[in-house]
Each structure stands twice: as C-alpha cells, then as structure tokens.
Design a protein around this motif. Structure first.
Motif, PDB file in Angstrom:
ATOM      1  N   THR A  95     -25.696 -30.699  -5.135  1.00  0.00           N
ATOM      2  CA  THR A  95     -25.438 -32.029  -5.684  1.00  0.00           C
ATOM      3  C   THR A  95     -25.221 -32.003  -7.198  1.00  0.00           C
ATOM      4  N   SER A  96     -24.568 -33.013  -7.661  1.00  0.00           N
ATOM      5  CA  SER A  96     -24.502 -33.295  -9.092  1.00  0.00           C
ATOM      6  C   SER A  96     -24.513 -34.807  -9.263  1.00  0.00           C
ATOM      7  N   SER A  97     -25.515 -35.280  -9.947  1.00  0.00           N
ATOM      8  CA  SER A  97     -25.600 -36.734 -10.150  1.00  0.00           C
ATOM      9  C   SER A  97     -24.588 -37.197 -11.181  1.00  0.00           C
ATOM     10  N   SER A  98     -24.267 -36.323 -12.129  1.00  0.00           N
ATOM     11  CA  SER A  98     -23.314 -36.763 -13.154  1.00  0.00           C
ATOM     12  C   SER A  98     -21.885 -36.738 -12.628  1.00  0.00           C
ATOM     13  N   LYS A  99     -21.613 -35.901 -11.611  1.00  0.00           N
ATOM     14  CA  LYS A  99     -20.253 -35.859 -11.043  1.00  0.00           C
ATOM     15  C   LYS A  99     -20.190 -36.487  -9.654  1.00  0.00           C
ATOM     16  N   GLY A 102     -39.839 -32.409  -6.987  1.00  0.00           N
ATOM     17  CA  GLY A 102     -39.341 -31.226  -7.692  1.00  0.00           C
ATOM     18  C   GLY A 102     -39.998 -31.131  -9.043  1.00  0.00           C
ATOM     19  N   ARG A 103     -39.669 -30.069  -9.733  1.00  0.00           N
ATOM     20  CA  ARG A 103     -40.225 -29.910 -11.069  1.00  0.00           C
ATOM     21  C   ARG A 103     -39.704 -31.015 -11.982  1.00  0.00           C
ATOM     22  N   SER A 104     -40.507 -31.364 -12.945  1.00  0.00           N
ATOM     23  CA  SER A 104     -40.081 -32.362 -13.914  1.00  0.00           C
ATOM     24  C   SER A 104     -38.798 -31.891 -14.577  1.00  0.00           C
ATOM     25  N   ASN A 105     -37.903 -32.829 -14.822  1.00  0.00           N
ATOM     26  CA  ASN A 105     -36.627 -32.544 -15.484  1.00  0.00           C
ATOM     27  C   ASN A 105     -35.581 -31.903 -14.572  1.00  0.00           C
ATOM     28  N   VAL A 106     -35.898 -31.799 -13.287  1.00  0.00           N
ATOM     29  CA  VAL A 106     -34.959 -31.178 -12.350  1.00  0.00           C
ATOM     30  C   VAL A 106     -33.750 -32.092 -12.101  1.00  0.00           C
ATOM     31  N   GLY A 107     -33.911 -33.380 -12.436  1.00  0.00           N
ATOM     32  CA  GLY A 107     -32.826 -34.341 -12.207  1.00  0.00           C
ATOM     33  C   GLY A 107     -33.128 -35.291 -11.057  1.00  0.00           C
ATOM     34  N   LYS A 108     -34.404 -35.486 -10.786  1.00  0.00           N
ATOM     35  CA  LYS A 108     -34.811 -36.319  -9.644  1.00  0.00           C
ATOM     36  C   LYS A 108     -34.437 -37.785  -9.852  1.00  0.00           C
ATOM     37  N   SER A 109     -34.752 -38.302 -11.031  1.00  0.00           N
ATOM     38  CA  SER A 109     -34.421 -39.719 -11.279  1.00  0.00           C
ATOM     39  C   SER A 109     -32.920 -39.943 -11.177  1.00  0.00           C
ATOM     40  N   SER A 110     -32.157 -39.024 -11.737  1.00  0.00           N
ATOM     41  CA  SER A 110     -30.697 -39.155 -11.692  1.00  0.00           C
ATOM     42  C   SER A 110     -30.206 -39.110 -10.249  1.00  0.00           C
ATOM     43  N   LEU A 111     -30.781 -38.201  -9.465  1.00  0.00           N
ATOM     44  CA  LEU A 111     -30.376 -38.089  -8.064  1.00  0.00           C
ATOM     45  C   LEU A 111     -30.710 -39.374  -7.303  1.00  0.00           C
ATOM     46  N   THR A 117     -29.651 -29.262  -7.686  1.00  0.00           N
ATOM     47  CA  THR A 117     -29.170 -30.287  -8.619  1.00  0.00           C
ATOM     48  C   THR A 117     -28.315 -29.665  -9.734  1.00  0.00           C
ATOM     49  N   LYS A 118     -27.596 -30.528 -10.433  1.00  0.00           N
ATOM     50  CA  LYS A 118     -26.821 -30.179 -11.628  1.00  0.00           C
ATOM     51  C   LYS A 118     -25.717 -29.157 -11.353  1.00  0.00           C
ATOM     52  N   ALA A 119     -25.114 -29.259 -10.165  1.00  0.00           N
ATOM     53  CA  ALA A 119     -24.074 -28.303  -9.765  1.00  0.00           C
ATOM     54  C   ALA A 119     -22.869 -28.338 -10.704  1.00  0.00           C
ATOM     55  N   ASP A 120     -22.700 -29.442 -11.426  1.00  0.00           N
ATOM     56  CA  ASP A 120     -21.569 -29.517 -12.366  1.00  0.00           C
ATOM     57  C   ASP A 120     -21.702 -28.521 -13.505  1.00  0.00           C
ATOM     58  N   LYS A 121     -22.904 -27.993 -13.685  1.00  0.00           N
ATOM     59  CA  LYS A 121     -23.141 -27.071 -14.801  1.00  0.00           C
ATOM     60  C   LYS A 121     -22.714 -25.639 -14.508  1.00  0.00           C
ATOM     61  N   LEU A 122     -22.366 -25.353 -13.250  1.00  0.00           N
ATOM     62  CA  LEU A 122     -21.990 -23.978 -12.902  1.00  0.00           C
ATOM     63  C   LEU A 122     -20.624 -23.952 -12.237  1.00  0.00           C
ATOM     64  N   LYS A 133     -35.523 -45.299 -13.099  1.00  0.00           N
ATOM     65  CA  LYS A 133     -34.979 -45.117 -14.431  1.00  0.00           C
ATOM     66  C   LYS A 133     -34.984 -43.648 -14.822  1.00  0.00           C
ATOM     67  N   THR A 134     -33.848 -43.181 -15.337  1.00  0.00           N
ATOM     68  CA  THR A 134     -33.756 -41.798 -15.803  1.00  0.00           C
ATOM     69  C   THR A 134     -34.552 -41.674 -17.098  1.00  0.00           C
ATOM     70  N   SER A 135     -35.331 -40.630 -17.155  1.00  0.00           N
ATOM     71  CA  SER A 135     -36.094 -40.433 -18.376  1.00  0.00           C
ATOM     72  C   SER A 135     -35.593 -39.202 -19.105  1.00  0.00           C
ATOM     73  N   GLY A 136     -35.307 -39.356 -20.361  1.00  0.00           N
ATOM     74  CA  GLY A 136     -34.960 -38.195 -21.165  1.00  0.00           C
ATOM     75  C   GLY A 136     -36.197 -37.334 -21.371  1.00  0.00           C
TER      76      GLY A 136
HETATM   77  P1  GDP Z   1     -36.397 -35.901 -13.631  1.00  0.00           P
HETATM   78  O1  GDP Z   1     -37.388 -35.645 -14.710  1.00  0.00           O
HETATM   79  O2  GDP Z   1     -36.472 -34.863 -12.563  1.00  0.00           O
HETATM   80  O3  GDP Z   1     -36.441 -37.288 -13.070  1.00  0.00           O
HETATM   81  O4  GDP Z   1     -34.953 -35.655 -14.276  1.00  0.00           O
HETATM   82  P2  GDP Z   1     -33.891 -36.688 -14.885  1.00  0.00           P
HETATM   83  O5  GDP Z   1     -33.112 -37.324 -13.804  1.00  0.00           O
HETATM   84  O6  GDP Z   1     -34.575 -37.576 -15.863  1.00  0.00           O
HETATM   85  O7  GDP Z   1     -32.899 -35.674 -15.618  1.00  0.00           O
HETATM   86  C1  GDP Z   1     -33.373 -34.752 -16.572  1.00  0.00           C
HETATM   87  C2  GDP Z   1     -32.229 -34.361 -17.481  1.00  0.00           C
HETATM   88  O8  GDP Z   1     -31.216 -33.687 -16.736  1.00  0.00           O
HETATM   89  C3  GDP Z   1     -31.545 -35.553 -18.135  1.00  0.00           C
HETATM   90  O9  GDP Z   1     -31.191 -35.185 -19.441  1.00  0.00           O
HETATM   91  C4  GDP Z   1     -30.322 -35.785 -17.273  1.00  0.00           C
HETATM   92  O10 GDP Z   1     -29.257 -36.362 -17.984  1.00  0.00           O
HETATM   93  C5  GDP Z   1     -29.979 -34.368 -16.837  1.00  0.00           C
HETATM   94  N1  GDP Z   1     -29.317 -34.368 -15.513  1.00  0.00           N
HETATM   95  C6  GDP Z   1     -29.796 -34.907 -14.370  1.00  0.00           C
HETATM   96  N2  GDP Z   1     -28.943 -34.722 -13.342  1.00  0.00           N
HETATM   97  C7  GDP Z   1     -27.878 -34.061 -13.853  1.00  0.00           C
HETATM   98  C8  GDP Z   1     -26.645 -33.576 -13.278  1.00  0.00           C
HETATM   99  O11 GDP Z   1     -26.337 -33.703 -12.084  1.00  0.00           O
HETATM  100  N3  GDP Z   1     -25.799 -32.911 -14.119  1.00  0.00           N
HETATM  101  C9  GDP Z   1     -26.101 -32.725 -15.434  1.00  0.00           C
HETATM  102  N4  GDP Z   1     -25.211 -32.048 -16.171  1.00  0.00           N
HETATM  103  N5  GDP Z   1     -27.237 -33.155 -15.996  1.00  0.00           N
HETATM  104  C10 GDP Z   1     -28.118 -33.828 -15.224  1.00  0.00           C
END
Ligand code: GDP
Length: 179
Positions: A154-158, A8-17, A120-125, A29-32
C-alpha cells in the motif's frame, strides 16, 4: 459487528492508511509526531464493520513504562477480541524485517490470532526493491510459518492498495454471513 484491528510500530503510516481506507480525513488524524496515537479507536465503516486503531508499539523514544502500558493494552485487546476477525500488522516496506514486528507476528500466531501484513509507503521504493523487500519477509517468515501470511502493498500518499484491503475485508464479512 466484526472488527478488524490495525497495528504497527509508531510512524509506520497507520493514521495515513486509516485515512485512506476511510476516505474521511477527519476520522483518524495523521500525526507528524510518532507515538501519538495512545488509545484504542473504533471507526464504524458502512455500518458493517469496525476498524480498530490500536496504539503503535515499539517506538524507541517513549519511556519503558509507556511501552509496558501499550503492551498491556494491546495484549488485553487481543485477549478479549470477541469480534476480531483478523488483524493487520503494518510494516514499512523500506525496512528489512524488524525483530519487534517479527516477534509480534509470532505472538499473534502462538495465540491463534489471524493476521495479514500491510506493507506501507510503497511509493518510496521502486517495484524491484519492493519485490526484494517482500522476498526478505517471506524468507524470514517461512522459517517459522508454513506459508506466507496474506499481505498487501500500500501507499497512502499514492492511494495504492486501498481497494485490495477493503475487498478482502468485505470478502471475510461475506463469509461470516454465510457461516
Ligand atoms: P502513524 O504514526 O503510524 O500513525 O504514522 P502516520 O500516518 O502519522 O505517518 C507517519 C509519517 O509517514 C508521516 O510523516 C506521513 O506523512 C508519512 N507517511 C505515511 N504514509 C505514507 C505513504 O504511504 N507514503 C509516504 N511517502 N509517506 C507516508
């Protein structure tokens, strides 16, 4: 060993997923910082299948040559893909369908590569907004596809959607054993 690729696009939440799916925080590792995952990573899950972590595409702030390198890398992975069962294309549920994602799905389709969509990030909506955004995707995809690809919300945070994705992978693995 069957492989499932996550992209997916960078920052989409792949590492978190990936962290959610593997429940091993040390694995991916999740990257900010967007655009950080640059190399392909394989994670062996339950000694049954590989989770393949592909580099993020389309991040605006990386150089053109870096983009080209990513693209080549991704193309080569999918060209070889001997063990690939299906790809998971991650898209941020908050955004309208983006050309770069649609083009990538189109490319997968043209090359006969099966994929599912992971929102991804379904908790945001709110639920209604999620429904609307999924509907937007359906409308656009159905212009070129006969049916909506399999998708997961999905939501990785929830911790949402984890079991659905893992069960889907298990079911595909089980089918392969039967075949
Ligand atoms: P990657 O670059 O695709 O690997 O994305 P990351 O997993 O590093 O996540 C990018 C940003 O989105 C970080 O600031 C995460 O904390 C945030 N993030 C990732 N998944 C979720 C989610 O499910 N919910 C919320 N609210 N934020 C998320």
């Amino acid at each position: 060993i069957p492989e499932y690729a996550f992209i997916g696009r960078s920052n989409v939440g792949k590492s978190s997923l990936i962290n959610m799916l593997t429940s091993r925080k040390s694995l991916a590792k999740t990257s900010g910082r967007p655009g950080k995952t640059q190399l392909i990573n394989h994670f062996l899950i339950n000694e049954e299948w590989y989770l393949v972590d592909l580099p993020g595409y389309g991040y605006a702030k990386v150089s053109k040559s870096a983009k080209k390198t990513f693209q080549k890398f991704i193309t080569q992975y999918f060209a070889l893909r001997e063990q690939l069962v299906t790809g998971f294309v991650l898209v941020d549920i908050r955004h309208k369908p983006q050309p770069v994602d649609l083009e990538f799905m189109q490319w997968l389709g043209e090359n006969g590569i099966p994929f599912s969509i992971i929102f991804t990030k379904a908790d945001k909506l709110k639920p209604k907004a999620i429904e609307n955004h999924v509907e937007d995707y359906k409308n656009i995809l159905l212009e070129t596809w006969e049916e909506m690809p399999n998708y997961f919300i999905t939501s990785s945070s929830k911790d949402i959607g984890k079991e659905e994705v893992l069960e889907y992978i298990d079911s595909l693995n089980a089918n392969m054993v039967l075949d």
